[in-house]
Design a protein around this motif. Sequence first.
Motif, PDB file in Angstrom:
ATOM      1  N   GLY A  85      39.087  41.364  46.843  1.00 31.52           N
ATOM      2  CA  GLY A  85      40.269  41.258  46.870  1.00 31.52           C
ATOM      3  C   GLY A  85      40.894  39.724  46.908  1.00 31.52           C
ATOM      4  O   GLY A  85      42.128  39.501  46.235  1.00 31.52           O
ATOM      5  N   MET A 140      40.899  38.453  43.427  1.00 33.44           N
ATOM      6  CA  MET A 140      41.730  39.042  42.378  1.00 33.44           C
ATOM      7  C   MET A 140      42.916  38.185  42.844  1.00 33.44           C
ATOM      8  O   MET A 140      43.730  37.996  41.803  1.00 33.44           O
ATOM      9  CB  MET A 140      41.727  40.480  42.432  1.00 33.44           C
ATOM     10  CG  MET A 140      40.798  41.549  41.943  1.00 33.44           C
ATOM     11  SD  MET A 140      40.565  41.221  40.165  1.00 33.44           S
ATOM     12  CE  MET A 140      38.984  40.254  40.100  1.00 33.44           C
ATOM     13  N   PRO A 155      42.649  45.342  38.212  1.00 34.02           N
ATOM     14  CA  PRO A 155      44.033  45.952  38.891  1.00 34.02           C
ATOM     15  C   PRO A 155      44.974  45.813  37.610  1.00 34.02           C
ATOM     16  O   PRO A 155      44.965  44.907  37.047  1.00 34.02           O
ATOM     17  CB  PRO A 155      44.367  45.089  39.918  1.00 34.02           C
ATOM     18  CG  PRO A 155      42.937  44.440  40.200  1.00 34.02           C
ATOM     19  CD  PRO A 155      42.165  44.253  39.146  1.00 34.02           C
ATOM     20  N   ARG A 156      45.886  46.760  37.751  1.00 33.23           N
ATOM     21  CA  ARG A 156      46.759  46.863  36.724  1.00 33.23           C
ATOM     22  C   ARG A 156      47.724  45.556  36.516  1.00 33.23           C
ATOM     23  O   ARG A 156      47.989  45.102  35.309  1.00 33.23           O
ATOM     24  CB  ARG A 156      47.699  47.934  36.843  1.00 33.23           C
ATOM     25  CG  ARG A 156      48.746  48.326  35.418  1.00 33.23           C
ATOM     26  CD  ARG A 156      49.499  49.713  36.028  1.00 33.23           C
ATOM     27  NE  ARG A 156      48.394  50.778  35.790  1.00 33.23           N
ATOM     28  CZ  ARG A 156      48.922  52.099  36.173  1.00 33.23           C
ATOM     29  NH1 ARG A 156      50.095  52.415  36.309  1.00 33.23           N
ATOM     30  NH2 ARG A 156      47.967  52.833  36.021  1.00 33.23           N
ATOM     31  N   ASP A 157      48.077  45.043  37.530  1.00 35.27           N
ATOM     32  CA  ASP A 157      48.892  43.728  37.352  1.00 35.27           C
ATOM     33  C   ASP A 157      48.310  42.437  37.009  1.00 35.27           C
ATOM     34  O   ASP A 157      48.714  41.673  36.175  1.00 35.27           O
ATOM     35  CB  ASP A 157      49.496  43.269  38.625  1.00 35.27           C
ATOM     36  CG  ASP A 157      48.744  43.086  39.914  1.00 35.27           C
ATOM     37  OD1 ASP A 157      47.534  43.632  39.855  1.00 35.27           O
ATOM     38  OD2 ASP A 157      48.919  42.138  40.896  1.00 35.27           O
TER      39      ASP A 157
END
Length: 244
Positions: free
Chosen positions: A79, A82, A113-115
Amino acid sequence: MTEAAIEIGSLPVPRHVAVIMDGNGRWAKARFLPRAIGHQRGSEAVREVTRAAADFGVEYLTLYAFSSENWKRPADEVGDLMGLLRIYLRREIGELDANGVCVRMIGNRGRLPRDVLALVDEAEARTRNNRRMTLTLAISYGGQDEIVMAARALAEDAVAGRIRPEQIDAALFASRLETAGIPDPDLVIRTSGEKRLSNFLLWQAAYAEFIFVDTLWPDFGRQELAAALDEYRARDRRFGARPE
């Protein structure tokens, strides 16, 4: 090293430099800091090395930012990584674009992740026509997976009758890799003292020169890159041939 020693932009440099950025965690541990701080300092090194590579005349810079195996790390560290990628893409894209840098990504986009993927897509679209240097970010990337996908694509074409098996050669195979259109790396640098490829550009690095440095990635900057380029220029590249 003197300032004069790093002014090498007018001298021959490798066209394509690839870097395995290693040592963020050890840098933080040595300073009794959280790993996240090491990754943050590593992102600052990315900025400095990218600027320096462009200044020195490198045409292609490929950075191993996140491997396909890195998904196995603890969720909080993934996390953090990212999150840093989000920050990097938002903060740096303006300067990269202004400086003529074209941004590309290689790796498994489906796991991002999509963003984050949206930011990557935006960076690629915004910088597509830039020609000063191509910065390729290897994110969720694995060299073995890349080779398997290329082999599968060629096999599907052969089964469908679009190509004959005897037509498959190294050039056709390379055209199915994610790095198609990018010259193979002339120089691969790995920081932190480790001496392995770690599943990075396995096909493309067949005749690359390798430089392994003990410097941890957050401490790798302009002068360290210049020293690596100096060492590269002192080598004799033969590509399997023997000099006359």
